[in-house]
Design a protein around this motif. Structure first.
Motif, short mmCIF file in Angstrom:
data_model
loop_
_atom_site.label_atom_id
_atom_site.label_comp_id
_atom_site.label_asym_id
_atom_site.label_seq_id
_atom_site.Cartn_x
_atom_site.Cartn_y
_atom_site.Cartn_z
N SER A 140 0.85 -1.19 0.00
CA SER A 140 0.00 0.00 0.00
C SER A 140 0.88 1.24 0.00
O SER A 140 0.95 1.99 0.98
CB SER A 140 -0.92 -0.02 1.22
N SER A 141 1.55 1.46 -1.10
CA SER A 141 2.51 2.55 -1.19
C SER A 141 2.09 3.56 -2.25
O SER A 141 2.17 3.28 -3.45
CB SER A 141 3.91 2.02 -1.54
N PRO A 142 1.65 4.75 -1.84
CA PRO A 142 1.31 5.77 -2.84
C PRO A 142 2.52 6.20 -3.66
O PRO A 142 2.37 6.57 -4.82
CB PRO A 142 0.77 6.92 -1.99
N ILE A 143 3.71 6.12 -3.09
CA ILE A 143 4.91 6.53 -3.81
C ILE A 143 5.15 5.61 -5.01
O ILE A 143 5.40 6.06 -6.12
CB ILE A 143 6.13 6.53 -2.87
N LEU A 144 5.07 4.30 -4.77
CA LEU A 144 5.25 3.35 -5.87
C LEU A 144 4.09 3.41 -6.85
O LEU A 144 4.28 3.49 -8.07
CB LEU A 144 5.39 1.93 -5.32
N ASN A 145 2.88 3.37 -6.33
CA ASN A 145 1.71 3.29 -7.19
C ASN A 145 1.51 4.54 -8.03
O ASN A 145 1.12 4.46 -9.20
CB ASN A 145 0.47 2.99 -6.36
N ASP A 146 1.80 5.72 -7.45
CA ASP A 146 1.64 6.95 -8.22
C ASP A 146 2.65 7.04 -9.36
O ASP A 146 2.42 7.72 -10.35
CB ASP A 146 1.80 8.18 -7.30
N ALA A 147 3.79 6.36 -9.18
CA ALA A 147 4.81 6.34 -10.24
C ALA A 147 4.53 5.27 -11.28
O ALA A 147 5.28 5.13 -12.25
CB ALA A 147 6.19 6.12 -9.62
N GLY A 148 3.46 4.50 -11.08
CA GLY A 148 3.14 3.43 -12.03
C GLY A 148 3.84 2.13 -11.72
O GLY A 148 3.70 1.17 -12.47
N LEU A 149 4.59 2.07 -10.63
CA LEU A 149 5.22 0.81 -10.19
C LEU A 149 4.19 0.07 -9.35
O LEU A 149 4.25 0.03 -8.11
CB LEU A 149 6.51 1.11 -9.41
N ASN A 150 3.24 -0.51 -10.02
CA ASN A 150 2.02 -1.01 -9.39
C ASN A 150 1.97 -2.52 -9.22
O ASN A 150 0.91 -3.09 -8.93
CB ASN A 150 0.80 -0.54 -10.18
N CYS A 151 3.10 -3.20 -9.41
CA CYS A 151 3.16 -4.64 -9.18
C CYS A 151 4.23 -4.92 -8.14
O CYS A 151 5.38 -4.51 -8.31
CB CYS A 151 3.51 -5.39 -10.47
N HIS A 152 3.85 -5.62 -7.08
CA HIS A 152 4.79 -5.86 -5.99
C HIS A 152 4.64 -7.29 -5.49
O HIS A 152 3.54 -7.81 -5.41
CB HIS A 152 4.52 -4.92 -4.81
N ALA A 153 5.76 -7.89 -5.15
CA ALA A 153 5.74 -9.21 -4.51
C ALA A 153 6.86 -9.23 -3.47
O ALA A 153 7.98 -8.80 -3.75
CB ALA A 153 5.94 -10.33 -5.52
N VAL A 154 6.53 -9.73 -2.28
CA VAL A 154 7.50 -9.79 -1.19
C VAL A 154 7.76 -11.25 -0.85
O VAL A 154 6.82 -12.01 -0.60
CB VAL A 154 6.98 -9.04 0.06
N PHE A 155 9.03 -11.64 -0.85
CA PHE A 155 9.42 -13.01 -0.54
C PHE A 155 10.26 -13.02 0.74
O PHE A 155 11.14 -12.17 0.91
CB PHE A 155 10.26 -13.62 -1.68
N ALA A 156 10.00 -13.98 1.62
CA ALA A 156 10.87 -14.21 2.77
C ALA A 156 12.06 -15.02 2.28
O ALA A 156 11.89 -16.13 1.76
CB ALA A 156 10.13 -14.96 3.86
N ILE A 157 13.25 -14.48 2.41
CA ILE A 157 14.44 -15.15 1.87
C ILE A 157 14.60 -16.54 2.47
O ILE A 157 14.94 -17.50 1.77
CB ILE A 157 15.69 -14.28 2.11
N ALA A 158 14.31 -16.67 3.76
CA ALA A 158 14.47 -17.97 4.41
C ALA A 158 13.53 -19.01 3.85
O ALA A 158 13.79 -20.21 3.95
CB ALA A 158 14.23 -17.81 5.92
N SER A 159 12.43 -18.58 3.23
CA SER A 159 11.43 -19.52 2.72
C SER A 159 11.58 -19.80 1.23
O SER A 159 10.80 -20.59 0.67
CB SER A 159 10.02 -18.97 2.99
N LEU A 160 12.55 -19.17 0.57
CA LEU A 160 12.77 -19.46 -0.84
C LEU A 160 13.25 -20.90 -1.00
O LEU A 160 13.83 -21.49 -0.09
CB LEU A 160 13.82 -18.50 -1.42
N SER A 161 13.04 -21.45 -2.18
CA SER A 161 13.51 -22.81 -2.43
C SER A 161 15.03 -22.86 -2.29
O SER A 161 15.72 -21.86 -2.47
CB SER A 161 13.10 -23.28 -3.83
N GLU A 162 15.54 -24.05 -1.99
CA GLU A 162 16.98 -24.20 -1.82
C GLU A 162 17.73 -23.84 -3.09
O GLU A 162 18.83 -23.26 -3.04
CB GLU A 162 17.32 -25.62 -1.38
N ASP A 163 17.17 -24.15 -4.25
CA ASP A 163 17.82 -23.82 -5.52
C ASP A 163 17.95 -22.31 -5.68
O ASP A 163 19.01 -21.81 -6.07
CB ASP A 163 17.03 -24.40 -6.70
N VAL A 164 16.87 -21.60 -5.39
CA VAL A 164 16.89 -20.14 -5.53
C VAL A 164 17.84 -19.52 -4.51
O VAL A 164 18.63 -18.62 -4.84
CB VAL A 164 15.47 -19.56 -5.37
N LYS A 165 17.80 -20.00 -3.27
CA LYS A 165 18.69 -19.47 -2.24
C LYS A 165 20.16 -19.71 -2.59
O LYS A 165 21.01 -18.85 -2.36
CB LYS A 165 18.36 -20.08 -0.87
#
Length: 243
Positions: free
Chosen positions: A8-33
């Motif tokens: 919920s970021s007006p700074i990002l969304n007002d700039a058109g950066l309207n797609c966001h995904a947050v990943f917990a690094i500890a929960s990433l697959s072992e291959d990705v980590k």
């Protein structure tokens, strides 16, 4: 709020950066980590990985409104993106340590993260596609951060291409670079270099995609992106001839 706007970021969304995904690094697959820690060892010092993108036309509009010398800069989109992301983090999460790793050196595949976030499905014309925005989105930033943001649930979705019977993108490609079920880069590049090419500053296959056509980039935006790629193709061809 769009399903892809998980911050919920007006700074990002007002700039058109309207797609966001947050990943917990500890929960990433072992291959990705493994890839992440080898290519970016400092990732072990952070809790979260934030993927930021744009979809639709707002980003281009904001870019033009805020960057006066757009066509004179070498990397105006990256510069603009970094400035907005830094403003977002410093304003809304001032106590969180962070590091922007893209734009910059790649650490992990943005496409793989896009798949985890539910943004990305492969298309015949080599641009990702999804049901909400069609092929009219792009990855813009990847951030390591010690934030405590809500983690984006991993989602599974069906590719819009799997139910597309008419395949207008394949039929619209002038050099027939999509006919064999696998994108033929050589056919595409050779056609784009022809004097009478219809794809010097656009991609007719991408434009023909019927999914989420209301979010289709403006002609100016298409001309900008494909015009830059055309210059790179011409520069490469010239070097090949000189070598």
């Amino acid at each position: 709020m769009y399903p892809y706007q998980t911050l919920s970021s007006p700074i990002l969304n007002d700039a058109g950066l309207n797609c966001h995904a947050v990943f917990a690094i500890a929960s990433l697959s072992e291959d990705v980590k493994t890839i992440l820690f080898v290519r970016c060892p400092q990732a072990k010092n952070y809790q979260q990985l934030i993927l930021i993108g744009h979809a639709g036309r707002q980003f281009w509009q904001s870019l033009n409104e805020r960057v006066a010398d757009l066509h004179q800069q070498a990397h105006p989109i990256d510069t603009f993106t970094v400035s907005v992301v830094e403003q977002f983090l410093q304003t809304e999460h001032p106590l969180a340590a962070y590091e922007i790793v893209y734009p910059g050196a790649y650490t992990v595949s943005l496409l793989e993260l896009g798949k985890l976030a539910g943004w990305h499905h492969a298309s015949p014309f080599m641009v990702g596609v999804n049901a909400q925005y069609g092929p009219w989105f792009a990855y813009r930033a990847l951030v390591l951060a010690n934030t405590d943001l809500p983690v984006t649930p991993t989602t599974a979705s069906e590719s819009p291409c799997s139910t597309c019977e008419d395949t207008p993108c394949i039929n619209a490609c002038p050099p027939r670079a999509l006919d064999d079920g696998k994108f033929n880069l050589e056919k595409c590049v050779n056609y784009r270099q022809q004097a009478d090419s219809q794809c010097k500053t656009t991609c007719l296959a991408r434009r023909a995609c019927p999914v989420a056509s209301e979010h289709r980039y403006t002609d100016e935006q298409m001309q900008y992106h494909y015009g830059r790629s055309m210059k790179m193709i011409e520069l490469y061809a010239k070097k090949q001839q000189e070598s």
